[in-house]
Design a protein around this motif. Structure first.
Motif, PDB file in Angstrom:
ATOM      1  N   PHE A  85     -97.841   4.717 -48.507  1.00  0.00           N
ATOM      2  CA  PHE A  85     -97.855   3.597 -48.038  1.00  0.00           C
ATOM      3  C   PHE A  85     -97.317   3.178 -46.459  1.00  0.00           C
ATOM      4  O   PHE A  85     -96.252   3.649 -46.293  1.00  0.00           O
ATOM      5  N   SER A  86     -97.723   2.377 -45.932  1.00  0.00           N
ATOM      6  CA  SER A  86     -97.561   2.118 -44.549  1.00  0.00           C
ATOM      7  C   SER A  86     -97.852   0.728 -44.130  1.00  0.00           C
ATOM      8  O   SER A  86     -98.662   0.084 -44.722  1.00  0.00           O
ATOM      9  N   VAL A  87     -97.662   0.460 -42.778  1.00  0.00           N
ATOM     10  CA  VAL A  87     -98.097  -0.862 -42.172  1.00  0.00           C
ATOM     11  C   VAL A  87     -99.692  -1.057 -42.063  1.00  0.00           C
ATOM     12  O   VAL A  87    -100.127  -2.222 -42.315  1.00  0.00           O
ATOM     13  N   ALA A  88    -100.283   0.073 -42.013  1.00  0.00           N
ATOM     14  CA  ALA A  88    -101.667  -0.071 -42.255  1.00  0.00           C
ATOM     15  C   ALA A  88    -102.225  -0.618 -43.595  1.00  0.00           C
ATOM     16  O   ALA A  88    -103.130  -1.350 -43.628  1.00  0.00           O
ATOM     17  N   ASP A  89    -101.332  -0.225 -44.638  1.00  0.00           N
ATOM     18  CA  ASP A  89    -101.962  -0.850 -45.996  1.00  0.00           C
ATOM     19  C   ASP A  89    -101.398  -2.221 -46.142  1.00  0.00           C
ATOM     20  O   ASP A  89    -102.208  -3.111 -46.694  1.00  0.00           O
ATOM     21  N   ILE A  90    -100.484  -2.736 -45.496  1.00  0.00           N
ATOM     22  CA  ILE A  90     -99.935  -4.069 -45.315  1.00  0.00           C
ATOM     23  C   ILE A  90    -101.030  -4.800 -44.744  1.00  0.00           C
ATOM     24  O   ILE A  90    -101.621  -5.867 -45.325  1.00  0.00           O
ATOM     25  N   LEU A  91    -101.452  -4.432 -43.626  1.00  0.00           N
ATOM     26  CA  LEU A  91    -102.843  -5.179 -42.946  1.00  0.00           C
ATOM     27  C   LEU A  91    -104.052  -4.970 -43.597  1.00  0.00           C
ATOM     28  O   LEU A  91    -104.722  -5.877 -43.837  1.00  0.00           O
ATOM     29  N   MET A  92    -104.552  -3.796 -44.147  1.00  0.00           N
ATOM     30  CA  MET A  92    -105.713  -3.825 -44.981  1.00  0.00           C
ATOM     31  C   MET A  92    -105.690  -4.420 -46.337  1.00  0.00           C
ATOM     32  O   MET A  92    -106.765  -5.433 -46.477  1.00  0.00           O
ATOM     33  N   ALA A  93    -104.637  -4.399 -46.980  1.00  0.00           N
ATOM     34  CA  ALA A  93    -104.402  -5.457 -48.172  1.00  0.00           C
ATOM     35  C   ALA A  93    -104.596  -6.655 -47.947  1.00  0.00           C
ATOM     36  O   ALA A  93    -105.166  -7.611 -48.719  1.00  0.00           O
ATOM     37  N   ASP A  94    -103.806  -7.220 -46.889  1.00  0.00           N
ATOM     38  CA  ASP A  94    -103.872  -8.780 -46.698  1.00  0.00           C
ATOM     39  C   ASP A  94    -105.182  -9.191 -46.203  1.00  0.00           C
ATOM     40  O   ASP A  94    -105.711 -10.161 -46.436  1.00  0.00           O
ATOM     41  N   VAL A  95    -106.027  -8.211 -45.452  1.00  0.00           N
ATOM     42  CA  VAL A  95    -107.389  -8.803 -44.728  1.00  0.00           C
ATOM     43  C   VAL A  95    -108.278  -8.772 -46.159  1.00  0.00           C
ATOM     44  O   VAL A  95    -109.038  -9.794 -46.420  1.00  0.00           O
ATOM     45  N   LEU A  96    -108.135  -7.855 -47.061  1.00  0.00           N
ATOM     46  CA  LEU A  96    -109.106  -7.858 -48.317  1.00  0.00           C
ATOM     47  C   LEU A  96    -108.565  -9.124 -49.242  1.00  0.00           C
ATOM     48  O   LEU A  96    -109.493  -9.442 -49.956  1.00  0.00           O
ATOM     49  N   ARG A  97    -107.267  -9.340 -49.339  1.00  0.00           N
ATOM     50  CA  ARG A  97    -106.816 -10.178 -49.898  1.00  0.00           C
ATOM     51  C   ARG A  97    -107.571 -11.768 -49.903  1.00  0.00           C
ATOM     52  O   ARG A  97    -107.725 -12.552 -50.491  1.00  0.00           O
ATOM     53  N   ILE A  98    -107.610 -11.971 -48.459  1.00  0.00           N
ATOM     54  CA  ILE A  98    -108.270 -13.190 -48.041  1.00  0.00           C
ATOM     55  C   ILE A  98    -109.778 -13.123 -48.205  1.00  0.00           C
ATOM     56  O   ILE A  98    -110.307 -14.361 -48.851  1.00  0.00           O
ATOM     57  N   VAL A  99    -110.275 -12.005 -48.380  1.00  0.00           N
ATOM     58  CA  VAL A  99    -111.672 -11.867 -48.801  1.00  0.00           C
ATOM     59  C   VAL A  99    -111.797 -12.154 -50.339  1.00  0.00           C
ATOM     60  O   VAL A  99    -112.518 -12.894 -50.986  1.00  0.00           O
TER      61      VAL A  99
END
Lengths: 213, 213
Positions: free
Chosen positions: A154-168
């Motif tokens: 788990f990394s900051v990349a997952d924070i960003l990707m998960a939050d981007v997809l959460r908005i979708v």
């Protein structure tokens, strides 16, 4: 020793609450267990003092001692340099996380933002932007089919990707993307996400009382 | 000692030539005077070998010895770490360049890409996306009114910002933004830009002959 202050709006209207981008920074700070303060900048009046820190008149920005950093991607890479819980410190680990930070923001959010903005504003949909996000989600399904996180851990990349997809997902855009949906569920089940979201909600709710006086 | 190979398409149709994103990487490599090779990946057939390096099926990607890096932003930060001509090596210099790398891609291109894609595809315009890019250009006019480059000296952030704005200018989007227009002219007057663009044009033109056989 880092000396971290997160600046976000003093208040926002209810619809974007829980989705304002300071959440991405709060989430990273909570994952790392880094101490930080939260400070407010006026939502209604974005004057020169605001623009000096964030030239697009947006939030958040972060200060670390004498450094002031805007753009969530840059802030998360900075925090990644402060904690191995957010980004490995070896050459390959840093490179892999960095490419996926940009992958989340520039390949996926570049396609999801037009799509979600049209939904959020109640504008007519667009076949063109429907196809754009669909193509990216199809690629992400392949990526996420056989891995828990984007890089080794788990990394900051997952924070960003998960939050981007959460908005979708908020606008029912992940119905045909089960691997993306499971990834969002996995990421947002982390205690640091819940803490970040609850803290953001409480921050803006506290301002409601002040504004109604 | 870096060992750099830039991977781009073997061929693209004429309209995007001069604007394919390998240009941003070529430009940085030329500014730094770093030696590099150029390798091709099929435009028509983007199979597993392509997706293993670039999971969205796009170009470019860069290899540096055993590292393979996709996303232009990540590639340019990597090159910035190899040459002070692209990014200062001190803490503040690196932080300032990094935030403007994201500023170019996530605040400006996030707004310009939907606008330029609609123009490029000949789709109907959208008041919504017209307003989005106009707001960002207004902020950039303020930023660029009193500085030559985004940070203390020319950097990878300028390569990205200038190329993002150059694409807006291609569709006459900078008519009301004289500081942005002068900045694009200043950046693209650099010999490294001309070399990068000419090399990209020649790379794709060379493939025309092969394809017509």
């Amino acid at each position: 020793m880092p000396d971290l202050t997160l600046f976000t709006y003093d208040w926002v209207p209810p619809p974007p609450r829980g989705y304002v981008r300071d959440l991405r920074v709060r989430w990273a700070l909570e994952e790392a267990g880094l101490p930080y303060r939260v400070a407010s900048t006026p939502f209604d009046d974005r004057g020169p003092a605001h623009l000096a820190h964030q030239p697009f008149g947006q939030a958040p920005w972060l200060t670390d001692g004498d450094l002031s950093i805007f753009e969530t991607g840059a802030i998360l890479l900075h925090l990644g340099g402060l904690s191995a819980k957010l980004m490995p410190s070896d050459r390959r680990g840093r490179s892999d996380v960095t490419e996926w930070v940009f992958g989340a923001l520039n390949s996926v959010e570049m396609a999801s933002l037009p799509w979600t903005m049209l939904k959020f504003m109640g504008e007519p949909g667009s076949k063109f932007f429907d196809n754009f996000i669909e193509l990216r989600l199809k690629r992400m399904e392949n990526v996420l089919a056989d891995r828990e996180w984007l890089t080794g851990s788990f990394s900051v990349a997952d924070i960003l990707m998960a939050d981007v997809l959460r908005i979708v997902e908020r606008f029912d855009g992940l119905a045909g993307s089960p691997a993306c949906r499971a990834y969002v569920a996995r990421a947002t089940a982390r205690p640091a996400f819940a803490k970040a979201r609850d803290d953001q909600m409480a921050h803006f709710a506290a301002a409601d009382a002040t504004r109604s006086v």
